[in-house]
Design a protein around this motif. Structure first.
Motif, PDB file in Angstrom:
ATOM      1  N   TYR A  47       0.799  -1.235   0.000  1.00 53.17           N
ATOM      2  CA  TYR A  47       0.000   0.000   0.000  1.00 53.17           C
ATOM      3  C   TYR A  47       0.830   1.283   0.000  1.00 53.17           C
ATOM      4  N   LYS A  48       2.071   1.222   0.438  1.00 52.13           N
ATOM      5  CA  LYS A  48       2.863   2.448   0.549  1.00 52.13           C
ATOM      6  C   LYS A  48       3.015   3.181  -0.780  1.00 52.13           C
ATOM      7  N   PRO A  49       3.271   2.484  -1.903  1.00 50.42           N
ATOM      8  CA  PRO A  49       3.386   3.213  -3.177  1.00 50.42           C
ATOM      9  C   PRO A  49       2.061   3.804  -3.651  1.00 50.42           C
ATOM     10  N   TYR A  51      -0.588   4.881  -1.467  1.00 55.02           N
ATOM     11  CA  TYR A  51      -1.166   5.860  -0.542  1.00 55.02           C
ATOM     12  C   TYR A  51      -0.061   6.498   0.283  1.00 55.02           C
ATOM     13  N   LYS A  52       0.024   7.821   0.205  1.00 59.41           N
ATOM     14  CA  LYS A  52       1.009   8.525   0.997  1.00 59.41           C
ATOM     15  C   LYS A  52       0.503   8.640   2.434  1.00 59.41           C
ATOM     16  N   GLY A  53       1.432   8.607   3.350  1.00 54.02           N
ATOM     17  CA  GLY A  53       1.045   8.660   4.754  1.00 54.02           C
ATOM     18  C   GLY A  53       1.640   7.481   5.504  1.00 54.02           C
ATOM     19  N   ASP A  54       1.263   7.341   6.760  1.00 58.20           N
ATOM     20  CA  ASP A  54       1.772   6.264   7.600  1.00 58.20           C
ATOM     21  C   ASP A  54       0.733   5.161   7.715  1.00 58.20           C
ATOM     22  N   ASP A 116      -2.257  10.605   8.004  1.00 53.64           N
ATOM     23  CA  ASP A 116      -1.555  11.638   7.247  1.00 53.64           C
ATOM     24  C   ASP A 116      -1.941  13.002   7.802  1.00 53.64           C
ATOM     25  N   ARG A 140      -2.854  15.715  12.093  1.00 55.90           N
ATOM     26  CA  ARG A 140      -2.554  14.329  11.717  1.00 55.90           C
ATOM     27  C   ARG A 140      -3.749  13.481  12.131  1.00 55.90           C
ATOM     28  N   ASN A 148      -8.642   8.082  -0.648  1.00 57.30           N
ATOM     29  CA  ASN A 148      -8.448   8.610  -2.002  1.00 57.30           C
ATOM     30  C   ASN A 148      -8.947  10.034  -2.184  1.00 57.30           C
ATOM     31  N   LYS A 152      -4.828  16.779   1.459  1.00 60.67           N
ATOM     32  CA  LYS A 152      -3.570  16.709   2.194  1.00 60.67           C
ATOM     33  C   LYS A 152      -3.131  18.091   2.663  1.00 60.67           C
TER      34      LYS A 152
END
Length: 241
Positions: A47-49, A51-54, A116, A140, A148, A152
């Motif tokens: 999922y990291k690629p 969705y940006k965030g932790d 995020d 945060r 989606n 941000k």
């Protein structure tokens, strides 16, 4: 005679125990700590690629764990095929191998959260209200349900307004944010009537908001009539005749 027989059987029993013990295969215990890191790495890498965030992963109960396997090289394989859509709950299929030999299959329930820095309403924001430092701030937050569509912290919300009402504490959803229209409903606009041979302009009232290229309604008080035209500039609507 009876004592000799008993002693013989006792010695035979001890020899058998020793023999069986010497042939037994050493075992090791497979714990949650052996499996959980593989699941978390698998999910984060997927999922990291996208969705940006932790991404925070929490593994649920693993029935039957811990369990024993033969001693050897332990290998944990993930068999699940994931969708690109972020899901807060799923089940990850795991297979355990030792020295390439299958040992056990597990279905591990997993919950995930995506965090995020996002824009959040600090007070109620009504439809058509402008966004500014007075009514939004960066926080945060868990944005799993808006993975989606959230706005941000890096999103430029200058000269924008909302298309729906947001309550205090709501995450700003960019689907309901638009740039300020260059034609504002109820405002005075210049309407240009144009044909192949003539072009005239009269003042009128915009009946709708509009951006460049939008088709909107305008009303002329002078002629007490509505017209349909295209927004071509700030405060200017073109009506072809």
């Amino acid at each position: 005679m009876g004592d000799n027989l008993r002693n013989f059987l006792l010695i035979l029993s001890l020899i058998s125990v020793f023999f069986l013990t010497s042939l037994s295969v050493e075992a090791r215990e497979v714990n949650i700590s052996d499996i959980e890191p593989h699941i978390k790495k698998f999910l984060v890498n997927h999922y990291k690629p996208l969705y940006k965030g932790d991404i925070v992963v929490d593994c649920g109960r693993m029935p039957g764990v811990p369990f024993n396997v033969e001693d050897g090289k332990l290998e944990i394989k993930i068999n699940s095929v994931l969708r690109d859509e972020f899901r807060q709950r799923t089940v990850v299929r795991v297979s355990v191998y030792v020295d390439g030999k299958f040992q056990r299959a597990l279905g591990v329930p997993v919950t995930m959260a995506l965090y995020d820095k996002v824009w959040v309403a600090t007070q109620p924001i009504q439809r058509d209200d402008a966004l500014s430092a007075a009514n939004i701030q960066v926080e945060r937050r868990d944005i799993s349900r808006l993975a989606n569509t959230y706005a941000k912290a890096i999103t430029d919300l200058t000269n924008t307004r909302v298309k729906k009402t947001f309550n205090a504490g709501d995450i700003i959803d960019h689907r309901f944010v638009e740039k300020d229209p260059i034609v504002v409903r109820n405002a005075l606009v210049e309407v240009i009537f144009q044909s192949k041979t003539i072009s005239i302009a009269i003042p009128a009232q915009a009946m709708e908001n509009g951006h460049i290229g939008d088709i909107i309604r305008v009303k002329s008080d002078k002629f007490n009539k509505e017209y349909i035209g295209k927004v071509i500039d700030r405060g200017v609507v073109l009506v072809n005749i």
